[in-house]
Write an enzyme that holds these catalytic residues in place. Structure first.
Site, PDB file in Angstrom:
ATOM      1  N   CYS A  58       0.828  -1.201   0.000  1.00  0.00           N
ATOM      2  CA  CYS A  58       0.000   0.000   0.000  1.00  0.00           C
ATOM      3  C   CYS A  58       0.864   1.254   0.000  1.00  0.00           C
ATOM      4  O   CYS A  58       1.871   1.334   0.708  1.00  0.00           O
ATOM      5  CB  CYS A  58      -0.924   0.004   1.212  1.00  0.00           C
ATOM      6  SG  CYS A  58      -2.035   1.429   1.268  1.00  0.00           S
ATOM      7  N   CYS A  62       0.314   4.763   6.881  1.00  0.00           N
ATOM      8  CA  CYS A  62      -0.354   4.612   8.181  1.00  0.00           C
ATOM      9  C   CYS A  62       0.590   3.920   9.152  1.00  0.00           C
ATOM     10  O   CYS A  62       1.046   2.796   8.895  1.00  0.00           O
ATOM     11  CB  CYS A  62      -1.644   3.819   8.014  1.00  0.00           C
ATOM     12  SG  CYS A  62      -2.784   4.514   6.793  1.00  0.00           S
ATOM     13  N   CYS A  65       0.277   0.103  10.242  1.00  0.00           N
ATOM     14  CA  CYS A  65      -0.103  -0.921   9.270  1.00  0.00           C
ATOM     15  C   CYS A  65       1.078  -1.727   8.734  1.00  0.00           C
ATOM     16  O   CYS A  65       2.053  -1.171   8.214  1.00  0.00           O
ATOM     17  CB  CYS A  65      -0.846  -0.276   8.113  1.00  0.00           C
ATOM     18  SG  CYS A  65      -1.554  -1.486   6.968  1.00  0.00           S
ATOM     19  N   CYS A 102     -16.482  -9.244   5.002  1.00  0.00           N
ATOM     20  CA  CYS A 102     -15.771  -8.006   4.708  1.00  0.00           C
ATOM     21  C   CYS A 102     -14.516  -8.313   3.900  1.00  0.00           C
ATOM     22  O   CYS A 102     -13.757  -9.224   4.245  1.00  0.00           O
ATOM     23  CB  CYS A 102     -15.386  -7.299   6.000  1.00  0.00           C
ATOM     24  SG  CYS A 102     -16.767  -7.073   7.144  1.00  0.00           S
ATOM     25  N   CYS A 133     -19.252  -6.189   2.767  1.00  0.00           N
ATOM     26  CA  CYS A 133     -18.523  -5.001   3.194  1.00  0.00           C
ATOM     27  C   CYS A 133     -17.184  -4.982   2.464  1.00  0.00           C
ATOM     28  O   CYS A 133     -16.584  -6.047   2.231  1.00  0.00           O
ATOM     29  CB  CYS A 133     -18.302  -5.017   4.710  1.00  0.00           C
ATOM     30  SG  CYS A 133     -17.405  -3.580   5.352  1.00  0.00           S
ATOM     31  N   CYS A 193     -19.294   1.744   7.756  1.00  0.00           N
ATOM     32  CA  CYS A 193     -18.588   1.077   8.854  1.00  0.00           C
ATOM     33  C   CYS A 193     -17.380   1.958   9.148  1.00  0.00           C
ATOM     34  O   CYS A 193     -16.379   1.911   8.437  1.00  0.00           O
ATOM     35  CB  CYS A 193     -18.166  -0.331   8.435  1.00  0.00           C
ATOM     36  SG  CYS A 193     -17.243  -1.234   9.703  1.00  0.00           S
ATOM     37  N   ARG A 265     -18.656  -2.752  17.222  1.00  0.00           N
ATOM     38  CA  ARG A 265     -17.924  -4.002  17.045  1.00  0.00           C
ATOM     39  C   ARG A 265     -16.598  -3.988  17.789  1.00  0.00           C
ATOM     40  O   ARG A 265     -15.789  -3.084  17.614  1.00  0.00           O
ATOM     41  CB  ARG A 265     -17.676  -4.275  15.558  1.00  0.00           C
ATOM     42  CG  ARG A 265     -16.956  -5.618  15.303  1.00  0.00           C
ATOM     43  CD  ARG A 265     -16.818  -5.938  13.832  1.00  0.00           C
ATOM     44  NE  ARG A 265     -18.128  -6.033  13.214  1.00  0.00           N
ATOM     45  CZ  ARG A 265     -18.580  -5.179  12.294  1.00  0.00           C
ATOM     46  NH1 ARG A 265     -17.816  -4.203  11.879  1.00  0.00           N
ATOM     47  NH2 ARG A 265     -19.779  -5.335  11.784  1.00  0.00           N
TER      48      ARG A 265
END
Length: 335
Positions: A58, A62, A65, A102, A133, A193, A265
């Site tokens: 990616c 972040c 991550c 998801c 999702c 979400c 959640r």
């Protein structure tokens, strides 16, 4: 403390949320459970399962991550999964009791060249009887509409933390970028979400700020995932001090009060919690969990441990329809 509201409201102030967050734990839990009982069935937990359909590489940075190309975490980048493999995983999740599936792709943004493949996955998973999702980074309006037409129920795009702390966590996109994608999804008719991650070195004021930002979304996100940071070696936040489970439970209880009609959640981080810690978070008002052995690239308690936990609590997993049924009238045992 203000009176407990059983219906969603959009006039929460940061100060009011802080008053909830800092209340004595028994008072906070009492109000959270009052809201939960008014809106959700007792002793029911909905199960979702998350699959990494495109892992690693990616372009975002972040700090939490393992999939960022900016950090050396030992994770090997992989191509987008084949449709048939995604469907096979969805069937396995369904057979294991999950009713929401998801799909996560480690992208900065969804490219138009990949849109037909993601849409095909959504349609195929939907055909298996599962709620769908996707999380695939930033979206353009036409992409959100295409995913909705394919049958997408939810789009996950977490705000992660407060507006003030966000640039400490990621610098390759802005808070406004996040909110823009959220707006595109809402305009396309996709459920949201949207939640955050606790334990990234932020202070309590940032956790309060995150919840306040979420409360300003109108309507509120239909699902609010609360994650505990899973420290990954090689990432900037890999040495972050652990957040306490009590602090996690506080955040969940406040979310249950502020978002009375939303799923709350208990998401990443359960693998590092004791049974008692997970139970505390559910007693705080969480009514959904991620199941399966893996949560994207990190470990997650498997089916055996989850069933043992729910059994010990006297809880049972249920479909989203059963979980969303208004709570039963309380009666005395034996009455």
């Amino acid at each position: 403390m203000p009176m407990t509201d059983m219906q969603p409201r959009h006039d929460w102030t940061r100060e009011a949320i802080a008053a909830l967050y800092e209340a004595p734990l028994d008072t906070l839990f009492s109000k959270a459970l009052e809201v939960k009982s008014a809106n959700w069935a007792d002793g029911k937990v909905q199960k979702s399962q998350l699959l990494s359909i495109k892992t690693g590489g990616c372009a975002e940075n972040c700090g939490y991550c393992s999939q960022s190309a900016h950090f050396d975490t030992g994770l090997k980048a992989e191509k987008l999964m084949a449709l048939e493999d995604v469907v096979a995983a969805a069937r396995q999740a369904r057979d294991g009791g999950a009713d929401r599936f998801c799909m996560g792709a480690a992208w900065r943004e969804l490219k138009d060249r990949d849109l037909p493949k993601i849409a095909a996955m959504v349609s195929a998973v939907k055909a298996e009887g599962l709620e769908t999702c996707v999380t695939a980074g930033m979206l353009e309006p036409h992409q959100a509409h295409a995913l909705r037409e394919a049958g997408l129920d939810y789009y996950n795009h977490n705000l992660d933390t407060s507006r003030e702390y966000y640039s400490t966590v990621v610098s390759t996109r802005t808070y406004e970028d996040r909110l823009e994608t959220i707006a595109h999804c809402r305009e396309a008719g996709i459920n949201l979400c949207v939640g955050g991650i606790l334990g990234m070195g932020e202070g309590r004021e940032d956790r309060i700020g995150l919840i306040h930002e979420l409360s300003k979304l109108n309507p509120h996100p239909e699902s609010v995932p609360i994650n505990m940071l899973v420290p990954i070696e090689g990432t900037p936040l890999g040495d972050s001090p652990a957040i306490s489970v009590i602090e996690m439970a506080r955040a969940i209880a406040v979310c249950r009060i502020v978002f009375p009609k939303s799923w709350v959640r208990l998401s990443a981080g359960r693998e590092g919690m004791t049974e008692e810690g997970q139970a505390l978070c559910m007693l705080a008002g969480a009514n959904s969990i991620f199941v399966g052995d893996r949560l994207l690239t990190t470990d997650n308690p498997g089916e055996t441990r989850d069933e043992a936990l729910l059994s010990a609590m006297g809880f049972e997993h249920a479909s989203r329809e059963e979980t969303a049924t208004p709570a039963r009238k309380h009666t005395l045992i034996g009455a």
